[in-house]
Design an enzyme around this catalytic site. Structure first.
Site, PDB file in Angstrom:
ATOM      1  N   TYR A  25     -37.275 -39.180 -52.453  1.00  0.00           N
ATOM      2  CA  TYR A  25     -37.391 -40.594 -52.085  1.00  0.00           C
ATOM      3  C   TYR A  25     -38.339 -40.712 -50.892  1.00  0.00           C
ATOM      4  CZ  TYR A  25     -35.704 -45.443 -51.992  1.00  0.00           C
ATOM      5  OH  TYR A  25     -35.608 -46.810 -52.067  1.00  0.00           O
ATOM      6  N   GLY A  26     -39.484 -40.026 -51.002  1.00  0.00           N
ATOM      7  CA  GLY A  26     -40.490 -40.071 -49.943  1.00  0.00           C
ATOM      8  C   GLY A  26     -41.566 -41.081 -50.303  1.00  0.00           C
ATOM      9  N   GLN A  28     -44.022 -41.230 -52.655  1.00  0.00           N
ATOM     10  CA  GLN A  28     -44.053 -41.656 -54.059  1.00  0.00           C
ATOM     11  C   GLN A  28     -42.666 -42.080 -54.550  1.00  0.00           C
ATOM     12  OE1 GLN A  28     -46.610 -41.947 -56.458  1.00  0.00           O
ATOM     13  NE2 GLN A  28     -47.933 -41.763 -54.687  1.00  0.00           N
ATOM     14  N   SER A  52     -33.665 -39.235 -46.366  1.00  0.00           N
ATOM     15  CA  SER A  52     -34.041 -39.964 -47.588  1.00  0.00           C
ATOM     16  C   SER A  52     -32.803 -40.442 -48.336  1.00  0.00           C
ATOM     17  CB  SER A  52     -34.864 -39.065 -48.515  1.00  0.00           C
ATOM     18  OG  SER A  52     -36.105 -38.760 -47.941  1.00  0.00           O
ATOM     19  N   GLU A  83     -44.934 -27.985 -52.992  1.00  0.00           N
ATOM     20  CA  GLU A  83     -44.608 -26.594 -52.655  1.00  0.00           C
ATOM     21  C   GLU A  83     -43.109 -26.311 -52.750  1.00  0.00           C
ATOM     22  OE1 GLU A  83     -45.917 -28.885 -50.721  1.00  0.00           O
ATOM     23  OE2 GLU A  83     -44.750 -29.004 -48.863  1.00  0.00           O
ATOM     24  N   HIS A 107     -48.142 -35.312 -60.235  1.00  0.00           N
ATOM     25  CA  HIS A 107     -49.297 -34.446 -59.954  1.00  0.00           C
ATOM     26  C   HIS A 107     -49.082 -33.167 -60.766  1.00  0.00           C
ATOM     27  CE1 HIS A 107     -52.506 -32.371 -58.012  1.00  0.00           C
ATOM     28  NE2 HIS A 107     -51.777 -31.679 -57.170  1.00  0.00           N
ATOM     29  N   GLY A 133     -48.186 -43.581 -51.950  1.00  0.00           N
ATOM     30  CA  GLY A 133     -46.953 -44.211 -52.393  1.00  0.00           C
ATOM     31  C   GLY A 133     -46.704 -45.590 -51.797  1.00  0.00           C
ATOM     32  N   GLU A 226     -67.498 -46.863 -33.915  1.00  0.00           N
ATOM     33  CA  GLU A 226     -68.634 -46.741 -34.825  1.00  0.00           C
ATOM     34  C   GLU A 226     -68.352 -45.801 -36.004  1.00  0.00           C
ATOM     35  OE1 GLU A 226     -71.576 -48.324 -36.037  1.00  0.00           O
ATOM     36  OE2 GLU A 226     -71.255 -48.885 -33.939  1.00  0.00           O
ATOM     37  N   SER A 251     -76.724 -55.290 -43.391  1.00  0.00           N
ATOM     38  CA  SER A 251     -78.086 -55.776 -43.125  1.00  0.00           C
ATOM     39  C   SER A 251     -79.104 -54.911 -43.873  1.00  0.00           C
ATOM     40  CB  SER A 251     -78.376 -55.704 -41.626  1.00  0.00           C
ATOM     41  OG  SER A 251     -78.457 -54.340 -41.227  1.00  0.00           O
TER      42      SER A 251
HETATM   43  P1  NDP Z   1     -42.835 -36.703 -49.699  1.00  0.00           P
HETATM   44  O1  NDP Z   1     -42.983 -35.512 -48.817  1.00  0.00           O
HETATM   45  O2  NDP Z   1     -43.257 -38.026 -49.186  1.00  0.00           O
HETATM   46  O3  NDP Z   1     -41.298 -36.855 -50.142  1.00  0.00           O
HETATM   47  C1  NDP Z   1     -40.534 -35.771 -50.494  1.00  0.00           C
HETATM   48  C2  NDP Z   1     -39.110 -36.191 -50.815  1.00  0.00           C
HETATM   49  O4  NDP Z   1     -38.433 -35.050 -51.320  1.00  0.00           O
HETATM   50  C3  NDP Z   1     -38.325 -36.683 -49.624  1.00  0.00           C
HETATM   51  O5  NDP Z   1     -37.518 -37.776 -50.019  1.00  0.00           O
HETATM   52  C4  NDP Z   1     -37.449 -35.482 -49.276  1.00  0.00           C
HETATM   53  O6  NDP Z   1     -36.210 -35.865 -48.715  1.00  0.00           O
HETATM   54  C5  NDP Z   1     -37.203 -34.892 -50.645  1.00  0.00           C
HETATM   55  N1  NDP Z   1     -36.862 -33.476 -50.596  1.00  0.00           N
HETATM   56  C6  NDP Z   1     -37.520 -32.481 -49.968  1.00  0.00           C
HETATM   57  N2  NDP Z   1     -36.934 -31.316 -50.189  1.00  0.00           N
HETATM   58  C7  NDP Z   1     -35.868 -31.566 -51.000  1.00  0.00           C
HETATM   59  C8  NDP Z   1     -34.871 -30.749 -51.593  1.00  0.00           C
HETATM   60  N3  NDP Z   1     -34.845 -29.438 -51.392  1.00  0.00           N
HETATM   61  N4  NDP Z   1     -33.962 -31.345 -52.377  1.00  0.00           N
HETATM   62  C9  NDP Z   1     -33.974 -32.654 -52.588  1.00  0.00           C
HETATM   63  N5  NDP Z   1     -34.886 -33.499 -52.053  1.00  0.00           N
HETATM   64  C10 NDP Z   1     -35.828 -32.949 -51.267  1.00  0.00           C
HETATM   65  O7  NDP Z   1     -43.567 -36.349 -51.084  1.00  0.00           O
HETATM   66  P2  NDP Z   1     -44.763 -37.171 -51.772  1.00  0.00           P
HETATM   67  O8  NDP Z   1     -44.218 -38.470 -52.257  1.00  0.00           O
HETATM   68  O9  NDP Z   1     -45.979 -37.147 -50.923  1.00  0.00           O
HETATM   69  O10 NDP Z   1     -45.103 -36.240 -53.034  1.00  0.00           O
HETATM   70  C11 NDP Z   1     -44.294 -36.212 -54.206  1.00  0.00           C
HETATM   71  C12 NDP Z   1     -45.161 -35.871 -55.406  1.00  0.00           C
HETATM   72  O11 NDP Z   1     -46.064 -36.941 -55.656  1.00  0.00           O
HETATM   73  C13 NDP Z   1     -46.014 -34.629 -55.271  1.00  0.00           C
HETATM   74  O12 NDP Z   1     -46.081 -34.010 -56.520  1.00  0.00           O
HETATM   75  C14 NDP Z   1     -47.393 -35.181 -54.886  1.00  0.00           C
HETATM   76  O13 NDP Z   1     -48.465 -34.342 -55.257  1.00  0.00           O
HETATM   77  C15 NDP Z   1     -47.390 -36.447 -55.732  1.00  0.00           C
HETATM   78  N6  NDP Z   1     -48.299 -37.500 -55.276  1.00  0.00           N
HETATM   79  C16 NDP Z   1     -48.192 -37.953 -53.990  1.00  0.00           C
HETATM   80  C17 NDP Z   1     -48.973 -39.002 -53.562  1.00  0.00           C
HETATM   81  C18 NDP Z   1     -48.731 -39.617 -52.216  1.00  0.00           C
HETATM   82  O14 NDP Z   1     -49.141 -40.746 -52.029  1.00  0.00           O
HETATM   83  N7  NDP Z   1     -48.087 -38.975 -51.240  1.00  0.00           N
HETATM   84  C19 NDP Z   1     -50.019 -39.592 -54.444  1.00  0.00           C
HETATM   85  C20 NDP Z   1     -49.981 -39.107 -55.808  1.00  0.00           C
HETATM   86  C21 NDP Z   1     -49.164 -38.063 -56.176  1.00  0.00           C
HETATM   87  P3  NDP Z   1     -35.720 -35.471 -47.210  1.00  0.00           P
HETATM   88  O15 NDP Z   1     -35.726 -36.758 -46.445  1.00  0.00           O
HETATM   89  O16 NDP Z   1     -34.343 -34.951 -47.443  1.00  0.00           O
HETATM   90  O17 NDP Z   1     -36.645 -34.445 -46.672  1.00  0.00           O
HETATM   91 MG    MG Z   2     -53.201 -34.672 -54.313  1.00  0.00          MG
END
Ligand code: NDP
Ligand code: MG
Ligand code: MG
Length: 338
Positions: A25-26, A28, A52, A83, A107, A133, A226, A251
């Protein structure tokens, strides 16, 4: 030309009786979950206890462990950091991935580079918004949308393509255009785009311009405006009208300078470097280095991050932005990576 699908081209009825688990719930995750819920889908969230988890509950979702969410859902969209996906997949998702379910990604990294190898009796698709996101959510709310890519890696049910398109539409991409791709194309172009142009190339260009002016004795504040601040204004014009739209607004002096200087900054050598970067991505060398860096707990990533944040352009920028509250908290300070 590639076919772009819009809202009217996509039938979303296929999602009607399905439960969708958004795992993470980050950046994306919060956007997909809220957009699909507002589009009428039944969405649950998979997480570990923490920040999250609380946020998703505050936003009114039923939140489960990743394993429980996978068990309850028909479509499992994995929106964890790339990762971390392989280990969470092995421990919590794979045990519940029964035949007929669909595994989804935003992704292609882990599928394309074989870090996740799903069983053959499930669907595997991608629905990838081409934007950060927070912009995916903001544009959904204001009635526009971020373009999206979709791809099918595995179609056990025979309906994977239909589900991927419906998912993309419910996420708002059907207002801007949804294009079909492959996991390979999405992964390689996404990595290349962020490295050569969007993140790596642009940061290096901004820094080099800033340093050139400051080293020549100009005020750092002027150099910041700039070379960094104004970039957004120029890019907004490109976004609306392409390079020609931008050139229409600037311009004639600026345009003449653009024609003369651009090829002196980005030379055939720069393009050779871009080809090398692409080759590192295609061969898997880049993926391998990133996987190893994570296994070692990110020594170089962390050191570079610390060094970069001390660069003069950041110090000057922090002070100048204090006086521009309007420039803050609109997504720009959110993580605009990917
Ligand atoms: P974020 O780092 O923003 O969010 C990660 C989420 O995963 C958080 O809610 C985190 O919760 C949770 N999390 C981390 N570790 C665990 C775990 N062990 N168990 C359960 N939940 C966990 O990720 P992104 O949204 O940046 O990326 C997600 C995917 O989307 C990736 O594949 C990325 O390549 C893809 N993507 C991302 C874009 C972007 O705008 N960022 C654009 C297009 C694609 P907690 O609060 O607990 O850490
Ligand atoms: Mg990327
Ligand atoms: Mg991207």
């Amino acid at each position: 030309m590639a076919t772009a699908y819009y809202n009217n081209d996509v039938n979303e009825a296929i999602l009607q009786n399905k439960t969708i688990a958004v795992v993470g719930y980050g950046s994306q995750g919060h956007a997909h979950a809220q957009n699909l819920r507002d589009s009428g889908s039944n969405v649950i969230i998979g997480l570990r206890p923490g920040k999250s988890w609380n946020k998703a509950e505050e936003d009114g979702f039923n939140v489960y462990t990743v394993q429980e969410a996978t068990k309850h859902a028909d479509v499992i969209m994995i929106l964890l950091p790339d990762e971390l996906q392989p280990v969470v997949y092995e421990n919590e998702i794979k045990p519940e991935l029964t035949s007929g379910k669909a595994l989804a990604f935003a992704h292609g990294f882990n599928i394309h580079f074989s870090q996740i190898q799903p069983p053959s009796d499930i669907d595997v698709f991608m629905a990838a918004p081409k934007g950060p996101g927070h912009i995916v959510r903001r544009t959904y709310e204001d009635g526009s949308g971020v373009p999206g890519l979709f791809a099918v890696y595995q179609d056990a049910s025979g309906t994977a393509r239909e589900v991927a398109l419906a998912y993309s539409k419910q996420n708002g991409a059907g207002r801007a255009g949804i294009i079909e791709t492959s996991f390979q194309e999405e992964t390689e172009t996404d990595l290349f785009g962020e490295q050569a142009v969007l993140c790596g190339g642009t940061s290096a260009l901004v820094k080099a311009g800033f340093e050139t002016l400051v080293e020549a004795g100009y005020q750092p504040e002027v150099a910041y405006f700039e070379c960094l601040h104004e970039l957004k204004l120029i890019v907004d014009l490109m976004y609306e009208g392409g390079l020609e739209g931008m050139r229409h607004s600037i311009s004639d002096t600026a345009q003449w300078g653009d024609f003369q200087a651009g090829p002196r900054v980005i030379t055939e050598d720069t393009k050779d470097s871009m080809r090398d970067i692409l080759e590192d991505i295609q061969s898997g060398r880049f993926a391998k280095s990133w996987i190893i860096e994570n296994q070692a707990n990110r020594p170089e990533f962390n050191a570079t991050n610390a060094r970069e944040s001390e660069h003069q352009i950041e110090q000057v920028g922090r002070e100048l932005r204090e006086m521009m509250p309007f420039a803050k908290n609109k997504g720009g300070v959110e993580r605009a990576k990917n």
